[in-house]
Enzyme design. Structure first.
Site, PDB file in Angstrom:
ATOM      1  N   ASP A 197      50.469 -24.240  81.109  1.00  0.00           N
ATOM      2  CA  ASP A 197      51.895 -24.613  80.616  1.00  0.00           C
ATOM      3  C   ASP A 197      52.713 -23.192  80.858  1.00  0.00           C
ATOM      4  OD1 ASP A 197      53.915 -25.522  79.285  1.00  0.00           O
ATOM      5  OD2 ASP A 197      53.439 -24.747  77.335  1.00  0.00           O
ATOM      6  N   HIS A 198      53.854 -23.386  81.643  1.00  0.00           N
ATOM      7  CA  HIS A 198      54.983 -22.478  82.098  1.00  0.00           C
ATOM      8  C   HIS A 198      54.205 -21.386  82.587  1.00  0.00           C
ATOM      9  CE1 HIS A 198      58.342 -24.234  80.250  1.00  0.00           C
ATOM     10  NE2 HIS A 198      57.985 -24.422  79.153  1.00  0.00           N
ATOM     11  N   SER A 206      55.174 -26.720  68.422  1.00  0.00           N
ATOM     12  CA  SER A 206      55.564 -26.274  67.234  1.00  0.00           C
ATOM     13  C   SER A 206      55.155 -26.911  66.116  1.00  0.00           C
ATOM     14  CB  SER A 206      57.160 -26.285  67.180  1.00  0.00           C
ATOM     15  OG  SER A 206      57.603 -25.334  68.305  1.00  0.00           O
ATOM     16  N   ASN A 239      55.201 -32.674  75.610  1.00  0.00           N
ATOM     17  CA  ASN A 239      54.370 -31.389  75.228  1.00  0.00           C
ATOM     18  C   ASN A 239      54.653 -31.428  73.280  1.00  0.00           C
ATOM     19  OD1 ASN A 239      54.052 -30.916  77.806  1.00  0.00           O
ATOM     20  ND2 ASN A 239      54.898 -29.136  77.869  1.00  0.00           N
ATOM     21  N   GLY A 260      59.402 -29.009  74.853  1.00  0.00           N
ATOM     22  CA  GLY A 260      60.178 -28.673  73.526  1.00  0.00           C
ATOM     23  C   GLY A 260      60.257 -30.413  72.801  1.00  0.00           C
ATOM     24  N   ALA A 261      59.290 -30.829  72.640  1.00  0.00           N
ATOM     25  CA  ALA A 261      59.467 -32.169  72.172  1.00  0.00           C
ATOM     26  C   ALA A 261      58.821 -32.407  70.466  1.00  0.00           C
ATOM     27  CB  ALA A 261      59.066 -33.044  73.065  1.00  0.00           C
TER      28      ALA A 261
END
Length: 311
Positions: free
Chosen positions: A82-83, A259, A256, A214-215
């Site tokens: 990721d990233h 959080s 994704n 960011g979902a």
């Protein structure tokens, strides 16, 4: 069953109108909670590792934990970076057994993003690994990602076809209103995904898998439990799950989630110590944390992603 790539997963997801959950992992309990939920729901999975998680838990440990999960569940699981922000990081993960990598060149110019992404694609494809690129920038803070609101930008649909053709990427992360971290929107601010942008991207890239970062939805019950047990989290508003489900029914094939996992785990640990402060055995507080992860993931697989019974 060995680790799989995302190629076949995304083809099925696009045709079936659902999305695959890409869950960030950092340790054994998180992996166990996610994969136990997926096994019960018979769902395919992407387990993804950020550069920060890789530094924290060690590349080899994470790979072996994911391999153990495959052995225990028999599920199709892809291991994804990721990233990734450099060619060297992506290369290290490819050489180390990952089956998918993301190269995030969104902080570069359009031309430099293409050049960097193409470099990663050429190496990855030569090793049978799929690549996710990114156009547009999401605001928010999560792990190594830190983008201010003024630096955030929506994806320009006019650029997507050129980007995909010149880079050869297998999937594309776009910015349509999601945001990294738990504090996505200010109190009173209404979350709204730009489905008009998604529709335009879909027209320009028919059949091509789109990704949402960011979902997380920032489920209120976990925030309430944290604050009821000594936490000081301000009001947090995430992405409404009905919006994510709509995106999953369109061109979005990968969503994704990070959080929400952190909040679920933290809520269980804080509640445990508030109720039983004398219990210091990690098994006593990590067991309910793992159970919370499992409950959350089952909910996401069925009610948000729609990928249950798709393994």
């Amino acid at each position: 069953m060995p680790l799989v790539s995302t190629k076949e997963m995304f083809e099925k997801a696009y045709k079936g109108g659902y999305a695959i959950g890409a869950f960030n992992v950092n340790n054994m309990e998180i992996i166990q909670g996610i994969t136990e939920a997926a096994k019960e729901e018979n769902a395919p999975l992407i387990l993804q590792v950020s550069s920060g998680a890789r530094k924290y838990a060690n590349h080899t440990y994470l790979v072996k934990l994911v391999e153990a999960a495959i052995q225990e569940t028999g599920l199709p699981i892809a291991l994804h970076l990721d990233h990734g922000d450099t060619f060297e990081l992506c290369k290290s993960c490819i050489d180390g057994g990952f089956t998918s990598v993301m190269i995030d060149g969104s902080h570069h110019s359009f031309e430099d993003n293409i050049a960097l992404t193409r470099q990663v694609v050429e190496y990855a494809h030569a090793h049978g690994v799929t690549v996710e690129g990114e156009l547009g920038r999401l605001a928010g803070i999560e792990d190594a990602v830190n983008v201010s609101e003024k630096d955030a930008s929506y994806t320009d649909p006019d650029q997507v076809q050129e980007f995909v053709e010149k880079t050869g990427v297998d999937s594309l992360a776009i910015a349509i209103g999601t945001s990294h971290g738990a504090y996505k929107f200010k109190p009173g601010q209404k979350p709204q995904l730009r489905f008009d942008i998604l529709e335009e991207v879909e027209k320009r890239l028919p059949g091509f898998p789109i990704v949402l970062h960011g979902a997380s939805s920032v489920i209120p019950k976990y925030v309430d439990i944290i604050n009821a047990n000594g936490g000081r989290m301000p009001d947090a508003i995430g992405i409404p799950e009905e919006m994510l489900r709509k995106a999953a029914s369109m061109a979005v094939c990968k969503i994704n989630i990070d959080s929400d996992l952190r909040l679920a785990m933290t809520a269980a640990i804080r509640e445990h110590f508030a109720q039983s402060p004398e219990h210091f055995d990690p098994r006593q507080y990590l067991s309910p944390a793992r159970a919370n992860i499992k409950e959350l993931v089952k909910h996401k697989l069925v009610n948000v992603l729609g990928c249950n019974n798709k393994a």
